[in-house]
Design an enzyme around this catalytic site. Sequence first.
Site, mmCIF file in Angstrom:
data_model
loop_
_atom_site.group_PDB
_atom_site.id
_atom_site.type_symbol
_atom_site.label_atom_id
_atom_site.label_comp_id
_atom_site.label_asym_id
_atom_site.label_seq_id
_atom_site.Cartn_x
_atom_site.Cartn_y
_atom_site.Cartn_z
ATOM 1 N N GLY A 140 -3.409 -6.008 6.736
ATOM 2 C CA GLY A 140 -2.314 -5.391 5.995
ATOM 3 C C GLY A 140 -2.674 -5.076 4.561
ATOM 4 N N ALA A 141 -3.917 -4.672 4.311
ATOM 5 C CA ALA A 141 -4.393 -4.465 2.945
ATOM 6 C C ALA A 141 -4.132 -3.066 2.419
ATOM 7 C CB ALA A 141 -5.891 -4.761 2.868
ATOM 8 N N ASN A 142 -3.329 -2.283 3.127
ATOM 9 C CA ASN A 142 -3.055 -0.918 2.675
ATOM 10 C C ASN A 142 -1.909 -0.853 1.671
ATOM 11 O OD1 ASN A 142 -1.739 -1.439 5.469
ATOM 12 N ND2 ASN A 142 -0.380 0.061 4.501
ATOM 13 N N GLY A 195 1.192 -3.483 -0.846
ATOM 14 C CA GLY A 195 1.809 -4.742 -1.206
ATOM 15 C C GLY A 195 0.844 -5.871 -1.496
ATOM 16 N N GLY A 210 -1.238 -7.439 0.412
ATOM 17 C CA GLY A 210 -2.579 -7.259 0.951
ATOM 18 C C GLY A 210 -3.445 -6.391 0.068
ATOM 19 N N SER A 231 5.940 -18.030 4.615
ATOM 20 C CA SER A 231 7.068 -17.695 3.750
ATOM 21 C C SER A 231 7.962 -18.908 3.599
ATOM 22 C CB SER A 231 7.870 -16.532 4.365
ATOM 23 O OG SER A 231 9.140 -16.381 3.749
ATOM 24 N N TYR A 254 12.573 -13.657 12.164
ATOM 25 C CA TYR A 254 11.589 -13.690 11.080
ATOM 26 C C TYR A 254 11.235 -15.138 10.733
ATOM 27 C CZ TYR A 254 9.406 -12.955 6.524
ATOM 28 O OH TYR A 254 8.528 -12.952 5.460
#
Length: 296
Positions: free
Chosen positions: A21-23, A25, A27, A141, A167
């Site tokens: 998820g480094a694309n 936020g 990440g 979280s 979640y």
Amino acid sequence: MAAWTAKDIPDQTDRTFVVTGANSGLGAETARALAGAGARVVLACRDVDKGKEVAADLGDNAQVRRLDLADLTSVREFAADLADSHETVDVLINNAGVMAVPLRRTADGFEMQIGTNHLGHFALTALLLDRISDRVVTVSSTMHRIGKIDLDDLNWERRRYDRWLAYGQSKLANLLFAYELQRRLTAHGSTVRSLAAHPGYSSTNLQYRSESLQGKVVEFVTPIIGQPARTGALPTLYAATAPGVEAAGFYGPGGPFELRGTPKQVRSNGRSHDETVARELWELSERLCGTEMLRP
């Protein structure tokens, strides 16, 4: 712990990190900080184009590879591609996630949040573990506190769906996995460490995708009370790079209620330390993902 910032990251030259998820936020900020410390960073992204936009600013040590955690075929292809490159991974950072989305299914029929946040990362870790030399960091979280693992209906096929409880279940699963992974690594005599982190209340695009009334409230308050993503990434970066971190340690912001601030070691709730549930969740995850990892 003294206030720790990205400037305190030790030199990471010749070390390789995979960040899911480094694309965007957290990440993206994690990848930027690691590349700034000299690391080679693999940006594992579902949205490759956005990943390339981030990587363009990081220099030659950043590369983008497609990974859709909501599709186990994609997870297997990513792992196989990494194996074909003969690249050793020093640290895997299980960062990507979705939050409080409407009821949807992954490509494999899993409820989207448990499928993406937990099962996708479980399968990825299983497939990469023999290539990892140092650490696995799994991002959870504070919302793990509302979670409860329903082993009989993990994928919300019989229960009435509640997006926030789903979640919370996925984030509790992240912690159960991180702690059980460390127990099994220790039992197998491995020097690899499993750690967990959480970003507190951070302003990222995650809050803008829940498509609910509660989500609209979150959208309104996030810019007011949320800390910047670059600060929210610090607990993950600390867990991933700081010397002397504890195996099975959990790191989060040091401010009031762990909402914001620089990293410190924090506590998770009692459910996250239930070894029986952790073992049963592990075994169920193996069956659902078709993978095996660190069998007794």
